[in-house]
Scaffold this motif. Structure first.
Motif, PDB file in Angstrom:
ATOM      1  N   GLY A  48       9.852   2.830  24.755  1.00 14.86           N
ATOM      2  CA  GLY A  48      10.796   3.570  23.746  1.00 14.86           C
ATOM      3  C   GLY A  48      11.965   2.393  23.190  1.00 14.86           C
ATOM      4  N   ASP A  49      12.987   3.249  23.182  1.00 14.28           N
ATOM      5  CA  ASP A  49      14.256   2.319  22.785  1.00 14.28           C
ATOM      6  C   ASP A  49      14.732   1.304  23.499  1.00 14.28           C
ATOM      7  N   HIS A  50      14.259   1.351  24.900  1.00 15.85           N
ATOM      8  CA  HIS A  50      14.818   0.259  25.811  1.00 15.85           C
ATOM      9  C   HIS A  50      14.431  -1.212  25.358  1.00 15.85           C
ATOM     10  N   PRO A  51      15.306  -2.151  25.553  1.00 21.57           N
ATOM     11  CA  PRO A  51      15.028  -3.288  25.068  1.00 21.57           C
ATOM     12  C   PRO A  51      13.556  -4.038  25.615  1.00 21.57           C
ATOM     13  N   LEU A  52      12.926  -3.556  26.619  1.00 24.30           N
ATOM     14  CA  LEU A  52      11.768  -3.962  27.060  1.00 24.30           C
ATOM     15  C   LEU A  52      10.645  -3.332  26.069  1.00 24.30           C
ATOM     16  N   GLY A  53      10.785  -2.347  25.227  1.00 20.76           N
ATOM     17  CA  GLY A  53       9.718  -2.013  24.339  1.00 20.76           C
ATOM     18  C   GLY A  53       9.860  -2.750  23.070  1.00 20.76           C
ATOM     19  N   ARG A  54      11.013  -3.456  22.998  1.00 24.81           N
ATOM     20  CA  ARG A  54      11.069  -4.186  21.476  1.00 24.81           C
ATOM     21  C   ARG A  54      10.402  -5.615  21.472  1.00 24.81           C
ATOM     22  N   LEU A  55      10.177  -6.122  20.376  1.00 30.38           N
ATOM     23  CA  LEU A  55       9.795  -7.298  19.974  1.00 30.38           C
ATOM     24  C   LEU A  55      10.363  -8.613  20.450  1.00 30.38           C
ATOM     25  N   ILE A  56       9.940  -9.496  21.213  1.00 35.39           N
ATOM     26  CA  ILE A  56      10.683 -10.521  21.511  1.00 35.39           C
ATOM     27  C   ILE A  56      11.110 -11.382  20.445  1.00 35.39           C
ATOM     28  N   SER A  57      10.364 -11.344  19.186  1.00 31.85           N
ATOM     29  CA  SER A  57      10.893 -12.079  18.109  1.00 31.85           C
ATOM     30  C   SER A  57      11.826 -11.389  17.300  1.00 31.85           C
ATOM     31  N   GLY A  58      12.098 -10.024  17.591  1.00 27.84           N
ATOM     32  CA  GLY A  58      12.898  -9.229  16.646  1.00 27.84           C
ATOM     33  C   GLY A  58      12.247  -8.912  15.677  1.00 27.84           C
ATOM     34  N   THR A  59      12.810  -8.100  14.529  1.00 26.64           N
ATOM     35  CA  THR A  59      12.161  -7.726  13.325  1.00 26.64           C
ATOM     36  C   THR A  59      12.923  -8.143  12.227  1.00 26.64           C
ATOM     37  N   GLU A  60      12.222  -8.168  10.789  1.00 27.59           N
ATOM     38  CA  GLU A  60      12.745  -8.301   9.663  1.00 27.59           C
ATOM     39  C   GLU A  60      14.182  -7.766   9.536  1.00 27.59           C
ATOM     40  N   GLU A  61      14.267  -6.562   9.909  1.00 25.97           N
ATOM     41  CA  GLU A  61      15.697  -5.755   9.955  1.00 25.97           C
ATOM     42  C   GLU A  61      16.646  -6.478  10.674  1.00 25.97           C
ATOM     43  N   THR A  62      16.481  -7.056  11.728  1.00 27.25           N
ATOM     44  CA  THR A  62      17.479  -7.370  12.906  1.00 27.25           C
ATOM     45  C   THR A  62      17.524  -9.398  12.480  1.00 27.25           C
ATOM     46  N   ILE A  63      16.388  -9.816  11.984  1.00 23.64           N
ATOM     47  CA  ILE A  63      16.840 -11.408  11.824  1.00 23.64           C
ATOM     48  C   ILE A  63      17.223 -11.576  10.551  1.00 23.64           C
ATOM     49  N   SER A  64      16.905 -10.900   9.314  1.00 25.98           N
ATOM     50  CA  SER A  64      17.362 -11.252   8.171  1.00 25.98           C
ATOM     51  C   SER A  64      19.047 -11.280   8.078  1.00 25.98           C
ATOM     52  N   PRO A  65      19.651 -10.097   8.727  1.00 24.65           N
ATOM     53  CA  PRO A  65      21.215 -10.068   8.571  1.00 24.65           C
ATOM     54  C   PRO A  65      21.978 -10.855   9.731  1.00 24.65           C
ATOM     55  N   MET A  66      21.155 -11.699  10.791  1.00 20.76           N
ATOM     56  CA  MET A  66      21.784 -12.243  11.774  1.00 20.76           C
ATOM     57  C   MET A  66      22.619 -13.477  11.484  1.00 20.76           C
ATOM     58  N   SER A  67      23.752 -13.536  11.688  1.00 15.44           N
ATOM     59  CA  SER A  67      24.535 -14.614  11.418  1.00 15.44           C
ATOM     60  C   SER A  67      24.734 -15.861  12.631  1.00 15.44           C
ATOM     61  N   ARG A  68      25.097 -16.871  11.945  1.00 14.26           N
ATOM     62  CA  ARG A  68      25.229 -18.118  12.872  1.00 14.26           C
ATOM     63  C   ARG A  68      26.286 -17.704  14.034  1.00 14.26           C
ATOM     64  N   ARG A  69      27.482 -16.957  13.534  1.00 18.88           N
ATOM     65  CA  ARG A  69      28.348 -16.639  14.577  1.00 18.88           C
ATOM     66  C   ARG A  69      27.869 -15.839  15.800  1.00 18.88           C
ATOM     67  N   GLN A  70      27.114 -14.988  15.428  1.00 12.88           N
ATOM     68  CA  GLN A  70      26.375 -14.267  16.261  1.00 12.88           C
ATOM     69  C   GLN A  70      25.610 -14.988  17.333  1.00 12.88           C
ATOM     70  N   ILE A  71      24.735 -15.797  16.763  1.00 10.01           N
ATOM     71  CA  ILE A  71      23.875 -16.717  17.464  1.00 10.01           C
ATOM     72  C   ILE A  71      24.835 -17.574  18.467  1.00 10.01           C
ATOM     73  N   GLN A  72      25.901 -18.191  17.818  1.00 11.43           N
ATOM     74  CA  GLN A  72      26.687 -19.061  18.454  1.00 11.43           C
ATOM     75  C   GLN A  72      27.223 -18.343  19.754  1.00 11.43           C
ATOM     76  N   SER A  73      27.892 -17.162  19.623  1.00  9.37           N
ATOM     77  CA  SER A  73      28.449 -16.432  20.574  1.00  9.37           C
ATOM     78  C   SER A  73      27.485 -16.095  21.760  1.00  9.37           C
ATOM     79  N   PHE A  74      26.207 -15.673  21.514  1.00  7.53           N
ATOM     80  CA  PHE A  74      25.162 -15.634  22.272  1.00  7.53           C
ATOM     81  C   PHE A  74      24.958 -16.720  23.054  1.00  7.53           C
ATOM     82  N   TYR A  75      24.918 -17.716  22.568  1.00  4.86           N
ATOM     83  CA  TYR A  75      24.510 -19.109  23.173  1.00  4.86           C
ATOM     84  C   TYR A  75      25.472 -19.393  24.152  1.00  4.86           C
ATOM     85  N   ARG A  76      26.817 -19.561  23.822  1.00  2.00           N
ATOM     86  CA  ARG A  76      27.944 -19.930  24.799  1.00  2.00           C
ATOM     87  C   ARG A  76      28.065 -18.870  25.818  1.00  2.00           C
ATOM     88  N   ARG A  77      27.673 -17.497  25.543  1.00  2.35           N
ATOM     89  CA  ARG A  77      27.912 -16.568  26.686  1.00  2.35           C
ATOM     90  C   ARG A  77      26.909 -16.582  27.655  1.00  2.35           C
TER      91      ARG A  77
END
Length: 449
Positions: A174-203
């Motif tokens: 279902g909605d648990h992360p194990l049920g999601r696509l590893i690649s994400g979806t168009e709805e999540t990838i399209s708006p994803m910002s550099r700042r979000q990715i950078q923050s995830f990277y460093r954390r």
């Protein structure tokens, strides 16, 4: 191996010890650096190559809903350039010596690896450590790779034989992360910002969460020295810390009510997967599961292959499989067949599962299932890449490296009673159904279990 987890030695010194001496390979050594980063090697002097990998204990299940796909996005971006190297510099350096490099993201970890001639290992270590520790994540590269990933997602959608397995994961988790696509979806990838990715990277890319593994013609002390040199002064060369513990079980993992998920596509072949929650990777029954899976659908002599393909000719491809995570798992059966044969194929699958759940496996099937498991384990260790992966997964996922002889002994020790008890539990669980083909939701209205 787990006995020194967390140790980095007096006054922040590295701690090294021999983990295993494998007659089928070489001596395995493990060093914990003061930062908590772990380095494992297997010396195989008869090889002329070395596989080198950097494994990070973060994957798609570590993402929030709006972050879905950020681990995979980051995997792409780390190859786009560092303060020392451009994307071309990275690829050209390895290819100029005939090597290869790549990466992949899973639900629980991410791996960056290179395979080179033994003489070129210093180059591979420097390049791979640089890209993992010091990627610049340039804004222009974020936009370029966003387009690449959206194309990758679209390509995946055009592969119904792959898509159907993701649909089953969604149906089960279902909605648990194990049920999601590893690649994400168009709805999540399209708006994803550099700042979000950078923050995830460093954390998330921290020394205690990283395992470096190498296998082939190498010297452990030299590998450790080269890694320390490559990471000196980087964010992965920080304050003394203990290695991260094994991923804890997530008590929030909940499975959905069994049902059917149908993706309508005008395909010539229908793709169906019937599955249920399985067992976690630390469950002692995992060896019995390997044997059971081989009996059911692990090869051409398996029950499902013999009944559905060989005797009846209803499908070209039919097999069973299992996936294990830190706290749960998935067991499933896949078949690809003509749309008009789906009902018959599903009925045969359910019948075989019910038969094994009720009556167990025969002595001949037990012996064959064990032989397949042992042969698969050993044959999968015939190259440096698989040897390197074994080291990293043992450390990152299990906290220990099971010697090959002990692993084979664990398979040998599996009894018919253990397999039959697991079958009675697992195969009697309510099943979810995922279908990709020329169907609508009303064609499979009821729960599939």
């Amino acid at each position: 191996m787990g006995g020194v987890r967390g140790a980095s030695g007096p006054a922040g010194r590295a701690v090294t010890r021999v983990v295993d001496s494998d007659p089928l390979g070489g001596t395995v050594r493990r060093t914990v650096l003061p930062s908590g980063l772990r380095v494992l090697t297997e010396a195989i002097p008869t090889m002329r190559s070395v596989s080198f990998g950097i494994w990070v204990a973060v994957g798609s299940r570590d993402e929030t809903g709006p972050q879905a796909g950020v681990s995979h996005f980051l995997e792409h971006l780390l190859f786009k350039g560092t303060r020392k190297r451009s994307a071309l510099d990275i690829s050209a350096a390895i290819e100029a010596v005939g090597g290869e490099t790549n990466a992949f993201t899973t639900k629980e970890y991410t791996c960056y690896y290179a395979r080179v001639l033994d003489q070129d290992l210093p180059l591979a270590i420097d390049v791979m450590c640089d890209l993992v520790a010091d990627s610049v994540l340039a804004a222009a590269d974020v936009e370029t790779e966003r387009g690449v990933i959206l194309e990758e997602i679209a390509m995946h959608d055009d592969e119904p034989g792959d898509e159907v397995h993701d649909l089953l994961a969604k149906a089960v988790y279902g909605d648990h992360p194990l049920g999601r696509l590893i690649s994400g979806t168009e709805e999540t990838i399209s708006p994803m910002s550099r700042r979000q990715i950078q923050s995830f990277y460093r954390r998330r890319y921290t020394a205690p969460s990283i395992v470096i593994a190498a296998a082939g013609n190498l010297e452990h002390t030299e590998v450790v020295k080269l890694v320390r040199q490559a990471l000196h002064g980087s964010v992965l060369d920080g304050e003394p810390a203990a290695p991260a513990p094994l991923r804890p079980a997530d008590t929030r993992v909940r499975t959905s009510r069994p049902g059917s998920v149908v993706e309508h596509k005008e395909t010539e072949q229908a793709h169906v997967v019937l599955g249920c929650p399985g067992i976690g990777r630390l469950d002692d029954r995992r060896f019995a599961l390997g044997v059971l899976n081989n009996v059911l659908g692990g090869g051409m002599s398996s029950r499902l292959f013999q009944e559905i393909r060989e005797r009846r000719g209803l499908a070209y491809s039919v097999y069973s499989y299992s996936s294990q995570y830190a706290d749960t798992g998935l067991f499933a059966v896949y078949a690809g067949c003509a749309p008009g044969k789906v009902d018959e194929v599903l009925e045969l699958v359910r019948t075989e599962l019910a038969q094994v759940a009720a009556h167990g496996v025969t002595d001949a099937e037990l012996a064959r299932g064990k032989g397949m498991a042992k042969g698969s384990y050993v044959l999968n260790l015939e190259d440096t890449g698989s040897r390197m992966s074994r080291l990293a997964k043992g450390e990152l996922l299990f906290g220990d490296l099971l010697p090959v002889d002990e692993l084979l002994a664990r398979v040998d020790a599996v009894s018919a009673d253990e397999v039959n008890a697991l079958a009675a539990d697992l195969l009697a669980r309510p099943m979810s159904l995922a279908v990709v083909g020329p169907f609508g939701p009303d064609d499979f209205p009821a729960a599939a279990g």
